[in-house]
Design an enzyme around this catalytic site. Structure first.
Site, PDB file in Angstrom:
ATOM      1  N   HIS A  17       0.842  -1.209   0.000  1.00 32.00           N
ATOM      2  CA  HIS A  17       0.000   0.000   0.000  1.00 32.00           C
ATOM      3  C   HIS A  17       0.882   1.267   0.000  1.00 32.00           C
ATOM      4  O   HIS A  17       0.582   2.234  -0.701  1.00 32.00           O
ATOM      5  CB  HIS A  17      -0.886   0.059   1.251  1.00 32.00           C
ATOM      6  CG  HIS A  17      -1.915  -1.022   1.347  1.00 32.00           C
ATOM      7  ND1 HIS A  17      -2.031  -1.850   2.437  1.00 32.00           N
ATOM      8  CD2 HIS A  17      -2.903  -1.400   0.492  1.00 32.00           C
ATOM      9  CE1 HIS A  17      -3.046  -2.692   2.261  1.00 32.00           C
ATOM     10  NE2 HIS A  17      -3.586  -2.447   1.093  1.00 32.00           N
ATOM     11  N   LYS A  41     -18.220  -6.000   9.067  1.00 38.80           N
ATOM     12  CA  LYS A  41     -17.025  -6.804   8.810  1.00 38.80           C
ATOM     13  C   LYS A  41     -16.157  -6.859  10.061  1.00 38.80           C
ATOM     14  O   LYS A  41     -15.939  -5.835  10.704  1.00 38.80           O
ATOM     15  CB  LYS A  41     -16.242  -6.186   7.642  1.00 38.80           C
ATOM     16  CG  LYS A  41     -15.386  -7.189   6.917  1.00 38.80           C
ATOM     17  CD  LYS A  41     -14.839  -6.605   5.638  1.00 38.80           C
ATOM     18  CE  LYS A  41     -13.635  -7.400   5.154  1.00 38.80           C
ATOM     19  NZ  LYS A  41     -12.938  -6.738   4.072  1.00 38.80           N
ATOM     20  N   ARG A  90      -2.232  -6.181  -8.284  1.00 37.16           N
ATOM     21  CA  ARG A  90      -1.128  -7.124  -8.127  1.00 37.16           C
ATOM     22  C   ARG A  90      -1.248  -8.231  -9.179  1.00 37.16           C
ATOM     23  O   ARG A  90      -0.575  -8.211 -10.187  1.00 37.16           O
ATOM     24  CB  ARG A  90      -1.141  -7.726  -6.712  1.00 37.16           C
ATOM     25  CG  ARG A  90      -0.814  -6.721  -5.618  1.00 37.16           C
ATOM     26  CD  ARG A  90      -1.208  -7.220  -4.263  1.00 37.16           C
ATOM     27  NE  ARG A  90      -2.620  -7.587  -4.260  1.00 37.16           N
ATOM     28  CZ  ARG A  90      -3.308  -7.998  -3.201  1.00 37.16           C
ATOM     29  NH1 ARG A  90      -2.696  -8.154  -2.058  1.00 37.16           N
ATOM     30  NH2 ARG A  90      -4.588  -8.270  -3.285  1.00 37.16           N
ATOM     31  N   SER A 128      -2.941  -7.880   2.973  1.00 34.82           N
ATOM     32  CA  SER A 128      -3.178  -7.700   4.406  1.00 34.82           C
ATOM     33  C   SER A 128      -3.601  -9.013   5.035  1.00 34.82           C
ATOM     34  O   SER A 128      -3.191  -9.341   6.152  1.00 34.82           O
ATOM     35  CB  SER A 128      -4.264  -6.645   4.632  1.00 34.82           C
ATOM     36  OG  SER A 128      -3.840  -5.398   4.162  1.00 34.82           O
TER      37      SER A 128
HETATM   38  O1  PNS Z   1      -9.084  -3.023   0.526  1.00 38.59           O
HETATM   39  P1  PNS Z   1     -10.366  -3.560  -0.011  1.00 38.59           P
HETATM   40  O2  PNS Z   1     -11.121  -4.291   1.071  1.00 38.59           O
HETATM   41  O3  PNS Z   1     -10.187  -4.358  -1.254  1.00 38.59           O
HETATM   42  O4  PNS Z   1     -11.264  -2.268  -0.407  1.00 38.59           O
HETATM   43  C1  PNS Z   1     -12.538  -2.409  -0.982  1.00 38.59           C
HETATM   44  C2  PNS Z   1     -13.302  -1.074  -0.963  1.00 38.59           C
HETATM   45  C3  PNS Z   1     -13.397  -0.538   0.448  1.00 38.59           C
HETATM   46  C4  PNS Z   1     -12.583  -0.076  -1.837  1.00 38.59           C
HETATM   47  C5  PNS Z   1     -14.718  -1.369  -1.537  1.00 38.59           C
HETATM   48  O5  PNS Z   1     -15.270  -2.456  -0.866  1.00 38.59           O
HETATM   49  C6  PNS Z   1     -15.664  -0.177  -1.438  1.00 38.59           C
HETATM   50  O6  PNS Z   1     -15.493   0.810  -2.102  1.00 38.59           O
HETATM   51  N1  PNS Z   1     -16.688  -0.304  -0.570  1.00 38.59           N
HETATM   52  C7  PNS Z   1     -17.694   0.716  -0.363  1.00 38.59           C
HETATM   53  C8  PNS Z   1     -19.042   0.331  -1.011  1.00 38.59           C
HETATM   54  C9  PNS Z   1     -18.981   0.601  -2.506  1.00 38.59           C
HETATM   55  O7  PNS Z   1     -19.037   1.741  -2.901  1.00 38.59           O
HETATM   56  N2  PNS Z   1     -18.739  -0.490  -3.297  1.00 38.59           N
HETATM   57  C10 PNS Z   1     -18.429  -0.386  -4.730  1.00 38.59           C
HETATM   58  C11 PNS Z   1     -19.581  -0.362  -5.638  1.00 38.59           C
HETATM   59  S1  PNS Z   1     -20.844  -1.530  -5.343  1.00 38.59           S
END
Ligand code: PNS
Length: 168
Positions: A17, A41, A90, A128
């Site tokens: 990150h 979560k 990645r 992570s």
């Molecule tokens: O590090 P991650 O867990 O892969 O991040 C995922 C994240 C937080 C970017 C994604 O889950 C997100 O944007 N969640 C908020 C809800 C949303 O807007 N989802 C995308 C369209 S449905």
């Protein structure tokens, strides 16, 4: 002022990150690391711990700030007035999930694009979840996370070991 948002769980932030942040912070005037606050979560670290670890690990990046959001990412993007979403890529397996998310976000907010930054080869395999799994079993993760995060993971491992009565 070109502002980008780098959203994620960051549970915890890794060197992968940080690499994405170091590189994207050269492309934008400001980057907001937006930590998701997802009450459903179960995270290892609390929202405050995750934000604090990111702040500590990005002190060398003056145009990076840390915030949190809940609900839809696109709503947060509008609220911040950001012009882009930054995500790291990645492996091929990341691609499908990221493509769907970028398309969904673009569908809801066409004026904002997702900018993908390819992971540096030495951080290609870091996630992570893998870091957490290894660290909580006492594995060495010092090369994969910043020192402040390594210290917090060690503390979690110690607490769990003591809680379960596991001996060295
Ligand atoms: O590090 P991650 O867990 O892969 O991040 C995922 C994240 C937080 C970017 C994604 O889950 C997100 O944007 N969640 C908020 C809800 C949303 O807007 N989802 C995308 C369209 S449905």
């Amino acid at each position: 002022m070109r502002l980008a948002v780098y959203p994620g769980s960051f549970d915890p932030i890794t060197k992968g990150h940080i690499d994405i942040l170091e590189r994207s912070s050269r492309l934008f005037d400001r980057i907001v690391v937006a930590v998701i606050h997802n009450v459903n979560k179960k995270e290892l670290f609390t929202l405050e711990e995750r934000k604090e670890m990111i702040r500590e690990a990005t002190q060398h990046l003056p145009n990076v700030e840390v915030d949190c959001f809940s609900g839809l990412l696109v709503d947060y993007i509008v609220q911040k007035g950001a012009c882009a979403i930054v995500r790291g890529l990645r492996t091929v397996s990341d691609f499908e999930y990221e493509l769907h998310m970028a398309m969904m976000n673009h569908h809801m907010l066409p004026e904002v694009d997702t900018i993908f930054i390819m992971s540096t080869s030495k951080y290609f395999y870091i996630s992570s979840s893998m870091v957490k799994e290894a660290a909580l079993l006492g594995g060495p993760v010092g090369d994969l996370v910043p020192p402040n995060v390594e210290a917090r993971l060690r503390e979690k491992w110690r607490q769990r070991k003591e809680g379960k009565g596991v001996s060295d």
